[in-house]
Design a protein around this motif. Structure first.
Motif, PDB file in Angstrom:
ATOM      1  N   GLU A  58       0.852  -1.187   0.000  1.00 46.42           N
ATOM      2  CA  GLU A  58       0.000   0.000   0.000  1.00 46.42           C
ATOM      3  C   GLU A  58       0.891   1.241   0.000  1.00 46.42           C
ATOM      4  OE1 GLU A  58      -2.379   0.940   3.615  1.00 46.42           O
ATOM      5  OE2 GLU A  58      -3.990   1.342   2.206  1.00 46.42           O
ATOM      6  N   ASP A  76      -5.342   2.909  -1.977  1.00 49.08           N
ATOM      7  CA  ASP A  76      -6.126   3.602  -0.944  1.00 49.08           C
ATOM      8  C   ASP A  76      -6.245   5.053  -1.380  1.00 49.08           C
ATOM      9  OD1 ASP A  76      -6.874   5.147   1.309  1.00 49.08           O
ATOM     10  OD2 ASP A  76      -6.100   3.630   2.686  1.00 49.08           O
ATOM     11  N   HIS A 115      -9.252   0.835  -1.072  1.00 45.81           N
ATOM     12  CA  HIS A 115      -9.663   1.402   0.212  1.00 45.81           C
ATOM     13  C   HIS A 115     -10.226   2.807   0.004  1.00 45.81           C
ATOM     14  CE1 HIS A 115      -6.366  -1.162   2.436  1.00 45.81           C
ATOM     15  NE2 HIS A 115      -7.258  -1.904   1.805  1.00 45.81           N
ATOM     16  N   GLU A 173     -12.123   2.411   5.158  1.00 45.33           N
ATOM     17  CA  GLU A 173     -11.054   2.442   6.157  1.00 45.33           C
ATOM     18  C   GLU A 173     -10.887   3.881   6.634  1.00 45.33           C
ATOM     19  OE1 GLU A 173      -7.091   2.022   4.645  1.00 45.33           O
ATOM     20  OE2 GLU A 173      -6.358   1.128   6.508  1.00 45.33           O
TER      21      GLU A 173
END
Ligand code: ZN
Length: 277
Positions: A144, A180, A207, A251
């Motif tokens: 990530e 993300d 995310h 998240e």
């Protein structure tokens, strides 16, 4: 083109840290009752638990175990620290296997004062050191990239391009990337790098949350989708266009939202999910 609006919750996954006040047992029951379909479990939620049983309970409640958060933090100032990091990642793979999680999200790590190039080399070495075990456990690893404001202490991998480069270097079907939106939304190369990631079959996770103005805490002031500047739906369109068909994982770390009644918060997550994701 942005994606079409979501019309149901069939791809809604929630990270346990999003509803931080809830234990894993409470989250299991409340998510299932609310119609959430997937969960990403943060490792702290497994402390003192029989991990296999937690996994069984989640599945029995109708929740898919999407991933385990998180591994990584490979760089360290000395060899002993790097060895400890590898051991902790091997432990995370054991935990994912026991839980029945097919994926671990890697926050790759950084050490204040350690040159970024060195940290990046140590990250590559660390992933390489756990790759055989990940493959044996059939647990995929998602690198990530983190927003550059975390380059000092949380991750020396700060763009999807860097994550893609690292994936190329690893050259393993077990290593891909987690996109993300909070970390990558600002990047002018984002669409092209999502395309590159998708072409290689490496978009492992997506995310969502939002970027608030002003952001009053670098870690714990993420917004609900629609509260900030990120065009979440457009980015979802890009990952889907390039082959991703997994869960949309909510998240959110937020001191503000963790003080709310978490049942009401979960309802507002569902509304924001349908309206803005
Ligand atoms: Zn994330």
């Amino acid at each position: 083109m942005p994606a079409e609006p979501l019309t149901d919750l069939s791809k809604l996954c929630v990270h346990t840290i999003t509803t931080k006040p809830w234990s894993i047992e409470e989250a299991t029951d409340r998510y299932a009752a609310a119609g959430v379909k997937g969960v990403t479990v943060w490792r702290q939620w497994l402390d003192g638990r029989d991990i296999a049983r937690v996994g069984e309970r989640l599945r029995a409640a109708g929740l898919a175990v999407v991933s385990l958060c998180r591994g990584g933090f490979f760089p360290a100032v000395d060899a002993a620290g790097r060895r400890a990091a590898v051991d902790d990642n091997l432990k995370a793979i054991d935990e994912a296997e026991a839980l029945g999680a097919p994926l671990i999200v890697l926050v790759c790590g950084a050490v204040p004062g350690l040159p970024l190039a060195e940290a990046r080399g140590q990250i590559a070495d660390g992933i390489a050191a756990v790759l055989d075990r990940a493959e044996q456990a059939k647990v995929r690893l998602a690198i990530e990239p983190l927003h550059p404001m975390y380059a000092d202490s949380r991750s020396a991998v700060n763009t999807l391009a860097q994550a893609n480069d690292l994936c190329d270097a690893m050259d393993s079907p077990w290593v891909g990337a987690a996109v993300d939106v909070y970390h990558v939304w600002w990047d002018s190369e984002l669409e092209a790098q999502i395309e590159r990631c998708g072409r290689a079959g490496r978009i492992f996770a997506f995310h969502v949350c939002d970027w608030r103005t002003p952001t009053v805490d670098m870690l714990n002031d993420r917004g609900l989708m629609g509260e900030g500047s990120i065009d979440v739906r457009r980015i979802r369109g890009w990952v889907e266009q390039h082959g991703f068909d997994g869960f949309n994982e909510v998240e959110i770390f937020s001191n503000r939202l963790w003080t709310m009644d978490q049942g009401e918060f979960l309802e507002s997550i569902k509304r924001a999910y349908l309206e803005y994701t």
